[in-house]
Scaffold this active site. Structure first.
Site, PDB file in Angstrom:
ATOM      1  N   TYR A   4       0.876  -1.134   0.076  1.00  0.00           N
ATOM      2  CA  TYR A   4       0.173   0.095   0.048  1.00  0.00           C
ATOM      3  C   TYR A   4       0.896   1.194   0.593  1.00  0.00           C
ATOM      4  O   TYR A   4       0.190   2.338  -0.966  1.00  0.00           O
ATOM      5  CB  TYR A   4      -0.869   0.091   1.101  1.00  0.00           C
ATOM      6  CG  TYR A   4      -1.455   1.398   1.412  1.00  0.00           C
ATOM      7  CD1 TYR A   4      -2.698   1.859   0.186  1.00  0.00           C
ATOM      8  CD2 TYR A   4      -1.376   2.413   2.155  1.00  0.00           C
ATOM      9  CE1 TYR A   4      -3.418   2.739   0.589  1.00  0.00           C
ATOM     10  CE2 TYR A   4      -1.604   3.559   2.673  1.00  0.00           C
ATOM     11  CZ  TYR A   4      -2.896   3.678   1.760  1.00  0.00           C
ATOM     12  OH  TYR A   4      -3.512   4.899   1.984  1.00  0.00           O
ATOM     13  N   TYR A 109     -10.223  16.268   1.146  1.00  0.00           N
ATOM     14  CA  TYR A 109     -10.719  15.632  -0.141  1.00  0.00           C
ATOM     15  C   TYR A 109     -11.795  16.273   0.391  1.00  0.00           C
ATOM     16  O   TYR A 109     -12.890  16.306   1.312  1.00  0.00           O
ATOM     17  CB  TYR A 109     -10.746  14.454   0.210  1.00  0.00           C
ATOM     18  CG  TYR A 109      -9.802  13.980  -0.287  1.00  0.00           C
ATOM     19  CD1 TYR A 109      -8.519  13.182  -1.502  1.00  0.00           C
ATOM     20  CD2 TYR A 109      -9.115  13.032   1.001  1.00  0.00           C
ATOM     21  CE1 TYR A 109      -7.521  13.189  -1.908  1.00  0.00           C
ATOM     22  CE2 TYR A 109      -8.115  12.120   0.619  1.00  0.00           C
ATOM     23  CZ  TYR A 109      -6.774  12.507  -1.400  1.00  0.00           C
ATOM     24  OH  TYR A 109      -5.962  11.426  -1.402  1.00  0.00           O
ATOM     25  N   ARG A 144      -4.783   0.537  -7.647  1.00  0.00           N
ATOM     26  CA  ARG A 144      -4.020  -0.246  -7.717  1.00  0.00           C
ATOM     27  C   ARG A 144      -3.922  -0.930  -7.299  1.00  0.00           C
ATOM     28  O   ARG A 144      -4.802  -1.906  -7.170  1.00  0.00           O
ATOM     29  CB  ARG A 144      -3.367   0.815  -6.719  1.00  0.00           C
ATOM     30  CG  ARG A 144      -3.020   2.074  -6.045  1.00  0.00           C
ATOM     31  CD  ARG A 144      -3.331   2.752  -5.069  1.00  0.00           C
ATOM     32  NE  ARG A 144      -3.815   4.180  -5.306  1.00  0.00           N
ATOM     33  CZ  ARG A 144      -4.154   4.876  -4.410  1.00  0.00           C
ATOM     34  NH1 ARG A 144      -4.004   4.917  -2.734  1.00  0.00           N
ATOM     35  NH2 ARG A 144      -4.406   6.165  -4.470  1.00  0.00           N
ATOM     36  N   HIS A 249       0.203  12.149  -7.837  1.00  0.00           N
ATOM     37  CA  HIS A 249      -0.167  11.795  -6.473  1.00  0.00           C
ATOM     38  C   HIS A 249       0.760  10.153  -6.033  1.00  0.00           C
ATOM     39  O   HIS A 249       0.061   9.080  -5.501  1.00  0.00           O
ATOM     40  CB  HIS A 249      -1.252  10.479  -6.629  1.00  0.00           C
ATOM     41  CG  HIS A 249      -2.550  11.283  -5.520  1.00  0.00           C
ATOM     42  ND1 HIS A 249      -3.424  11.601  -5.039  1.00  0.00           N
ATOM     43  CD2 HIS A 249      -1.925   9.935  -3.648  1.00  0.00           C
ATOM     44  CE1 HIS A 249      -4.146  11.526  -3.543  1.00  0.00           C
ATOM     45  NE2 HIS A 249      -3.291  10.755  -3.329  1.00  0.00           N
ATOM     46  N   GLY A 281       8.636  10.926  -6.588  1.00  0.00           N
ATOM     47  CA  GLY A 281       9.706  10.653  -6.690  1.00  0.00           C
ATOM     48  C   GLY A 281      11.007  11.297  -5.271  1.00  0.00           C
ATOM     49  O   GLY A 281      12.392  11.518  -6.241  1.00  0.00           O
ATOM     50  N   ARG A 303       6.198   8.851   0.748  1.00  0.00           N
ATOM     51  CA  ARG A 303       6.941   7.907   1.054  1.00  0.00           C
ATOM     52  C   ARG A 303       8.075   7.880   2.044  1.00  0.00           C
ATOM     53  O   ARG A 303       8.487   7.349   3.086  1.00  0.00           O
ATOM     54  CB  ARG A 303       7.712   6.970  -0.583  1.00  0.00           C
ATOM     55  CG  ARG A 303       5.932   6.413  -0.995  1.00  0.00           C
ATOM     56  CD  ARG A 303       6.325   5.766  -2.300  1.00  0.00           C
ATOM     57  NE  ARG A 303       5.259   5.506  -3.086  1.00  0.00           N
ATOM     58  CZ  ARG A 303       4.593   5.489  -3.729  1.00  0.00           C
ATOM     59  NH1 ARG A 303       5.334   6.913  -4.078  1.00  0.00           N
ATOM     60  NH2 ARG A 303       3.593   5.236  -4.289  1.00  0.00           N
TER      61      ARG A 303
HETATM   62  C1  FMN Z   1       0.698   5.747   1.910  1.00  0.00           C
HETATM   63  C2  FMN Z   1       0.473   7.218   0.434  1.00  0.00           C
HETATM   64  C3  FMN Z   1      -0.591   7.560   1.258  1.00  0.00           C
HETATM   65  C4  FMN Z   1      -1.429   9.121   0.801  1.00  0.00           C
HETATM   66  N1  FMN Z   1      -2.275   9.424   0.570  1.00  0.00           N
HETATM   67  C5  FMN Z   1      -2.664  10.825   1.039  1.00  0.00           C
HETATM   68  C6  FMN Z   1      -3.779  11.686   0.597  1.00  0.00           C
HETATM   69  O1  FMN Z   1      -4.283  10.666   2.026  1.00  0.00           O
HETATM   70  N2  FMN Z   1      -3.888  12.963   0.492  1.00  0.00           N
HETATM   71  C7  FMN Z   1      -3.362  13.342  -0.382  1.00  0.00           C
HETATM   72  O2  FMN Z   1      -3.684  14.306  -1.100  1.00  0.00           O
HETATM   73  N3  FMN Z   1      -2.126  12.596  -0.374  1.00  0.00           N
HETATM   74  C8  FMN Z   1      -1.624  11.270  -0.795  1.00  0.00           C
HETATM   75  N4  FMN Z   1      -0.757  10.654  -1.307  1.00  0.00           N
HETATM   76  C9  FMN Z   1      -0.022  11.413  -1.780  1.00  0.00           C
HETATM   77  C10 FMN Z   1       1.181  12.334  -1.460  1.00  0.00           C
HETATM   78  O3  FMN Z   1       0.647  13.133  -0.646  1.00  0.00           O
HETATM   79  C11 FMN Z   1       2.617  12.437  -1.763  1.00  0.00           C
HETATM   80  O4  FMN Z   1       1.718  13.271  -2.975  1.00  0.00           O
HETATM   81  C12 FMN Z   1       3.292  11.812  -2.454  1.00  0.00           C
HETATM   82  O5  FMN Z   1       3.207  11.112  -1.782  1.00  0.00           O
HETATM   83  C13 FMN Z   1       4.347  12.213  -3.469  1.00  0.00           C
HETATM   84  O6  FMN Z   1       5.303  11.253  -4.207  1.00  0.00           O
HETATM   85  P1  FMN Z   1       6.100  10.219  -3.109  1.00  0.00           P
HETATM   86  O7  FMN Z   1       5.598   9.396  -2.042  1.00  0.00           O
HETATM   87  O8  FMN Z   1       7.190   9.758  -4.228  1.00  0.00           O
HETATM   88  O9  FMN Z   1       7.272  10.647  -2.183  1.00  0.00           O
HETATM   89  C14 FMN Z   1       0.001   9.765  -0.772  1.00  0.00           C
HETATM   90  C15 FMN Z   1       1.265   8.583  -0.733  1.00  0.00           C
HETATM   91  C16 FMN Z   1       1.465   7.831   0.071  1.00  0.00           C
HETATM   92  C17 FMN Z   1       3.093   6.924  -0.425  1.00  0.00           C
END
Ligand code: FMN
Length: 358
Positions: A4, A109, A144, A249, A281, A303
């Protein structure tokens, strides 16, 4: 849980492309510049940060470590960095604000039942939040495949395979069953608390008029969070949007979506003074330097701090933030760049695209 966190949508092309988009940039350092003392600090949405970084919102964070958002918030606060709390967080915005000296940010959201969203915005405002990130990339959930293969559900459902894995991860599961149950703490009054029940309540009919609706209930800074095109960014700015958290995202929504780093330069050209934050990234301080050199005000990541959280709670997040800062500082010193503000306004001096024709 790992899939996840780590996985992306469909073929995971965007997940891979996000990293590749940073790796295509090489640096051209300047020579013979005194970099013993350099200034990494910057201003992000009206507050000074020690280096240009923002912790991106991530949902259901307590699934990775029982201390969840509160541990992330405390580590971000100690590092002096903004932290955006997700609408689907597992700690309430009020509880997060209580463990921070800085004001947290909130990611929205929008719910079909607007009362739920306006009540959340009012609670956030009362808790001191002044920056809101409105997500525009989630009209429907991304597909996913890892989650489907795994039968992943929130709250977790236990099949034979999961029960087998519990035996391999006893400390994780002991922590989980002995801590408070996971809930969507910012949406306690929503009907149902499973991920399907919660996401089915999010508005899928968003339009440009939604911005005016949100602004009626939010007097603070309003950023759009999504893969916003330069033309859409100009429209949004004309409607009073203060800036953009450019993102796909983390490759979890539209697969084959453009890496957000590619949007930074064209949007900066179209809107010289808007706020631009970019994610997707970013794994090293060098990536932060690339983002700033292309015209972003700050880089963001999800992440990386979740890895730190899962491995070591608050101190794990703190370690990741310290590493990113040290890497960013070393990059600027080796570039011969004396400050974040110089890099932000003169970035083209330092960047070359690998294999560029011109
Ligand atoms: C496990 C996980 C949960 C996430 N949940 C949300 C969320 O609830 N709301 C949101 O706007 N973005 C969410 N994101 C996206 C992050 O805000 C962000 O855009 C993204 O992690 C950036 O990429 P990176 O993981 O490569 O740094 C989530 C990302 C991950 C990995």
């Amino acid at each position: 849980v790992w899939d996840y966190l780590e996985g992306g949508a469909d073929e995971e092309s965007t997940l891979t492309a996000n990293r590749a988009a940073f790796q295509q940039w090489t640096f051209q350092p300047r020579t013979l510049i005194d970099v013993e003392h350099i200034d990494l600090s910057t201003n992000i949405c009206g507050s000074t940060a020690p280096f240009p970084a923002v912790l991106a919102p991530t949902g259901y964070t307590r699934m990775f470590h029982p201390d969840g958002e509160l541990a992330v918030a405390a580590a971000a606060d100690a590092a002096g960095l903004p932290y955006a709390v997700s609408t689907v967080g597992t700690a309430s915005i009020t509880d997060v604000a209580n463990v921070m000296t800085l004001a947290p940010w909130l990611q929205l959201y929008l719910c079909r039942d607007r009362g739920l969203s306006w009540e959340l915005l009012a609670r956030a405002w009362d808790a001191g939040v002044r920056t809101l990130e409105f997500s525009t990339d989630t009209a429907v959930s991304g597909h996913r495949i890892r989650d489907r293969k795994r039968g992943f559900a929130i709250p977790p459902s236990l099949g034979i395979r999961e029960i087998g894995e519990i035996g391999l991860r006893p400390r994780y599961w002991t922590n989980m069953v002995t801590s408070a149950p996971l809930t969507f703490a910012n949406l306690q009054s929503a009907e149902g608390q499973s991920i399907q029940e919660i996401t089915s309540q999010f508005e899928s009919r968003l339009s440009w008029s939604t911005i005016a609706e949100i602004k009626e209930h939010w007097p603070g800074v309003l950023l759009l969070k999504g893969p916003v095109s330069p033309a859409d960014a100009v429209t949004a700015a004309n409607l009073g949007i203060n800036g953009f958290h450019l993102t796909n995202h983390g490759g979890r929504q539209l697969d084959r979506c453009i890496p957000a780093i590619e949007l930074v330069h064209p949007i900066r050209q179209a809107l010289p003074s808007t706020t631009i934050i970019v994610d997707g990234g970013i794994r090293h301080g060098m990536d932060i330097a690339v983002a700033i050199a292309l015209g972003a005000d700050a880089a963001s990541f999800g992440r990386p701090y979740l890895y730190g959280l899962a491995a070591g709670g608050q101190s794990g997040v703190g370690l990741i933030l310290r590493l990113l800062r040290e890497e960013y500082q070393r990059t600027l010193q080796l570039l011969g760049c004396q400050s974040t503000s110089y890099l932000r306004t003169n970035g083209s001096e330092f960047l070359c695209r690998l294999n560029a024709e011109s």
